[in-house]
Motif scaffolding. Structure first.
Motif, PDB file in Angstrom:
ATOM      1  N   ALA A  93      -9.910 106.066   7.915  1.00 42.85           N
ATOM      2  CA  ALA A  93      -9.400 104.699   8.014  1.00 42.85           C
ATOM      3  C   ALA A  93     -10.167 103.785   7.077  1.00 42.85           C
ATOM      4  O   ALA A  93     -11.327 104.039   6.752  1.00 42.85           O
ATOM      5  N   GLU A  94      -9.500 102.713   6.623  1.00 38.39           N
ATOM      6  CA  GLU A  94     -10.153 101.712   5.790  1.00 38.39           C
ATOM      7  C   GLU A  94     -11.197 100.944   6.588  1.00 38.39           C
ATOM      8  O   GLU A  94     -12.255 100.595   6.090  1.00 38.39           O
ATOM      9  N   SER A  95     -10.875 100.687   7.856  1.00 40.79           N
ATOM     10  CA  SER A  95     -11.784  99.944   8.728  1.00 40.79           C
ATOM     11  C   SER A  95     -12.254 100.845   9.859  1.00 40.79           C
ATOM     12  O   SER A  95     -11.489 101.650  10.388  1.00 40.79           O
ATOM     13  N   ASP A  97     -30.018 102.273  15.770  1.00 40.97           N
ATOM     14  CA  ASP A  97     -30.161 101.436  14.587  1.00 40.97           C
ATOM     15  C   ASP A  97     -28.773 101.231  13.983  1.00 40.97           C
ATOM     16  O   ASP A  97     -28.164 102.176  13.468  1.00 40.97           O
ATOM     17  N   ASN A  98     -28.275 100.000  14.029  1.00 38.60           N
ATOM     18  CA  ASN A  98     -26.913  99.733  13.562  1.00 38.60           C
ATOM     19  C   ASN A  98     -26.732 100.060  12.085  1.00 38.60           C
ATOM     20  O   ASN A  98     -25.655 100.479  11.651  1.00 38.60           O
ATOM     21  N   GLY A  99     -27.785  99.867  11.286  1.00 35.57           N
ATOM     22  CA  GLY A  99     -27.680 100.178   9.871  1.00 35.57           C
ATOM     23  C   GLY A  99     -27.449 101.652   9.627  1.00 35.57           C
ATOM     24  O   GLY A  99     -26.641 102.042   8.771  1.00 35.57           O
ATOM     25  N   VAL A 100     -28.159 102.498  10.378  1.00 32.51           N
ATOM     26  CA  VAL A 100     -27.975 103.944  10.229  1.00 32.51           C
ATOM     27  C   VAL A 100     -26.595 104.352  10.747  1.00 32.51           C
ATOM     28  O   VAL A 100     -25.923 105.191  10.137  1.00 32.51           O
ATOM     29  N   ILE A 101     -26.163 103.759  11.850  1.00 37.58           N
ATOM     30  CA  ILE A 101     -24.826 104.062  12.370  1.00 37.58           C
ATOM     31  C   ILE A 101     -23.771 103.711  11.330  1.00 37.58           C
ATOM     32  O   ILE A 101     -22.804 104.455  11.121  1.00 37.58           O
ATOM     33  N   ASN A 102     -23.954 102.593  10.647  1.00 36.71           N
ATOM     34  CA  ASN A 102     -22.988 102.207   9.614  1.00 36.71           C
ATOM     35  C   ASN A 102     -22.934 103.221   8.481  1.00 36.71           C
ATOM     36  O   ASN A 102     -21.874 103.446   7.883  1.00 36.71           O
ATOM     37  N   SER A 103     -24.065 103.851   8.183  1.00 29.47           N
ATOM     38  CA  SER A 103     -24.051 104.877   7.134  1.00 29.47           C
ATOM     39  C   SER A 103     -23.271 106.104   7.583  1.00 29.47           C
ATOM     40  O   SER A 103     -22.670 106.800   6.764  1.00 29.47           O
ATOM     41  N   LEU A 104     -23.274 106.388   8.884  1.00 27.20           N
ATOM     42  CA  LEU A 104     -22.441 107.477   9.398  1.00 27.20           C
ATOM     43  C   LEU A 104     -20.963 107.081   9.358  1.00 27.20           C
ATOM     44  O   LEU A 104     -20.102 107.873   8.963  1.00 27.20           O
ATOM     45  N   LEU A 105     -20.680 105.863   9.759  1.00 24.36           N
ATOM     46  CA  LEU A 105     -19.292 105.400   9.763  1.00 24.36           C
ATOM     47  C   LEU A 105     -18.705 105.359   8.356  1.00 24.36           C
ATOM     48  O   LEU A 105     -17.488 105.481   8.183  1.00 24.36           O
ATOM     49  N   ALA A 111     -18.659 107.539   6.239  1.00 28.07           N
ATOM     50  CA  ALA A 111     -17.959 108.790   5.933  1.00 28.07           C
ATOM     51  C   ALA A 111     -16.482 108.692   6.300  1.00 28.07           C
ATOM     52  O   ALA A 111     -15.631 109.317   5.657  1.00 28.07           O
ATOM     53  N   ALA A 112     -16.161 107.914   7.331  1.00 30.26           N
ATOM     54  CA  ALA A 112     -14.761 107.769   7.734  1.00 30.26           C
ATOM     55  C   ALA A 112     -13.948 107.029   6.687  1.00 30.26           C
ATOM     56  O   ALA A 112     -12.718 107.171   6.618  1.00 30.26           O
ATOM     57  N   ARG A 113     -14.630 106.240   5.839  1.00 27.90           N
ATOM     58  CA  ARG A 113     -13.934 105.475   4.798  1.00 27.90           C
ATOM     59  C   ARG A 113     -14.010 106.154   3.437  1.00 27.90           C
ATOM     60  O   ARG A 113     -13.513 105.605   2.443  1.00 27.90           O
ATOM     61  N   ALA A 114     -14.628 107.329   3.369  1.00 27.23           N
ATOM     62  CA  ALA A 114     -14.822 108.004   2.084  1.00 27.23           C
ATOM     63  C   ALA A 114     -13.477 108.299   1.426  1.00 27.23           C
ATOM     64  O   ALA A 114     -12.566 108.839   2.061  1.00 27.23           O
ATOM     65  N   PRO A 115     -13.310 107.956   0.149  1.00 21.76           N
ATOM     66  CA  PRO A 115     -12.035 108.211  -0.551  1.00 21.76           C
ATOM     67  C   PRO A 115     -11.763 109.708  -0.689  1.00 21.76           C
ATOM     68  O   PRO A 115     -12.653 110.477  -1.058  1.00 21.76           O
TER      69      PRO A 115
END
Length: 304
Positions: free
Chosen positions: A37-39, A76-84, A86-90
């Motif tokens: 997903a984009e978001s 850590d929200n920053g680390v979680i965002n780095s995992l998320l 991957a869901a936006r990877a082209p």
């Protein structure tokens, strides 16, 4: 008059040619679709599992992300965002899984499985030519740009929030074997044990109380499990009535181990005296190898 007519004809011809070129111009290729997903706003759970290792999962809460496996701890929200991310990877390529040799793409022994809610994705090898990551989702093999950070975590350690006092918790008391520090209204007061003990100034008590309240790890690491290592007890009491014991180890950094989170906080060495001994606060934050506030501007070791 004739000159004006010629100019008008030339302008008309130039416009006609420009319109023809514009109409014949190929439409730009649409951007590649994301892996999921984009978001990622709607994703409520994210994590990964390592073959032969542990499963790490975090869930979205009203006040941020929280680890649910293998421990319950603020994330850590920053680390979680780095995992998320991957869901936006082209996605740059899609291949039916039945048309390729999955073992040649690393899926006989996937590096990891990432999970977004109920969707699990196997991470295979990196294509040596395209430098893209092979991932297996359902019956399709996809190639994606390897998301920075998503593949570097191998346990929950780096996902634990860096604040020693967890977000949303109010610290009211710190106990050491030879002194006690307590919140006093909007300030702090401290008392050393023993009738002959030197009093602690209000300024120093406030400095220590505020330092404990905002103490933040430069990075989190695997707890030191060497039984020969000397450690000291620090008990933190919270406004809700509960308490947690930390084991402190003095060294190149101040190490604070928290057993229920299975984590070790690496805190700036120049804060050791203030946090453990009620010493005067350090005048120069650069002492002990730190020129930034705790946890900022210092490169942490590779992810675990």
């Amino acid at each position: 008059m004739r000159r004006h007519i010629v100019n008008l004809v030339l302008l008309f011809l130039i416009g006609a040619v420009a319109a023809l070129v514009w109409m014949r111009k190929e439409a730009p290729e649409p951007p590649p679709e994301p892996l999921l997903a984009e978001s990622t706003e709607s994703i409520q759970r994210v994590g990964f599992r390592i073959p032969g290792g542990e499963t790490v999962m975090a869930a979205r809460k009203n006040d941020g992300w929280r680890l649910t496996e293998p421990v319950s701890a603020p994330a850590d929200n920053g680390v979680i965002n780095s995992l998320l991310a991957a869901a936006r990877a082209p996605v740059t390529d899609r291949i039916p899984a039945g048309e390729v040799d999955l073992s040649q793409m690393g899926f006989d022994q996937p590096e990891r499985y990432m999970r977004f809610d109920d969707v699990e994705i196997a991470f295979g090898a990196i294509n040596p030519v395209t430098k893209k990551r092979y991932v297996l989702m359902g019956d399709k093999v996809l190639q994606i740009r390897d998301p920075a950070g998503a593949s570097s975590y191998h346990s929950h350690i780096k996902l634990v929030h860096k604040d020693v006092v967890p977000p949303g918790r109010k610290l009211v008391r710190v106990e050491r074997p030879d002194w006690t520090l307590e919140r006093d209204g909007d300030g702090w007061r401290a008392q050393r044990n023993g009738a002959a003990a030197e009093p602690v100034s209000t300024e120093r008590a406030v400095a220590a109380g505020e330092a404990w309240t905002v103490a933040r790890a430069m990075w989190t690491g695997e707890p030191n499990r060497d039984p020969e290592t000397e450690s000291e007890s620090v008990v933190l009491h919270f406004a809700e009535g509960d308490a947690v014991e930390l084991r402190a180890i003095r060294g190149q950094q101040l190490l604070l181990q928290r057993a229920d989170f299975a984590v070790q906080y690496h805190v700036a060495r120049n804060l050791t005296g203030l946090l453990l001994d009620l010493d005067a606060p350090p005048e120069n934050a650069a002492e002990g190898g730190q020129s930034e506030p705790p946890g900022e501007g210092i490169m942490a070791p590779a992810g675990h």
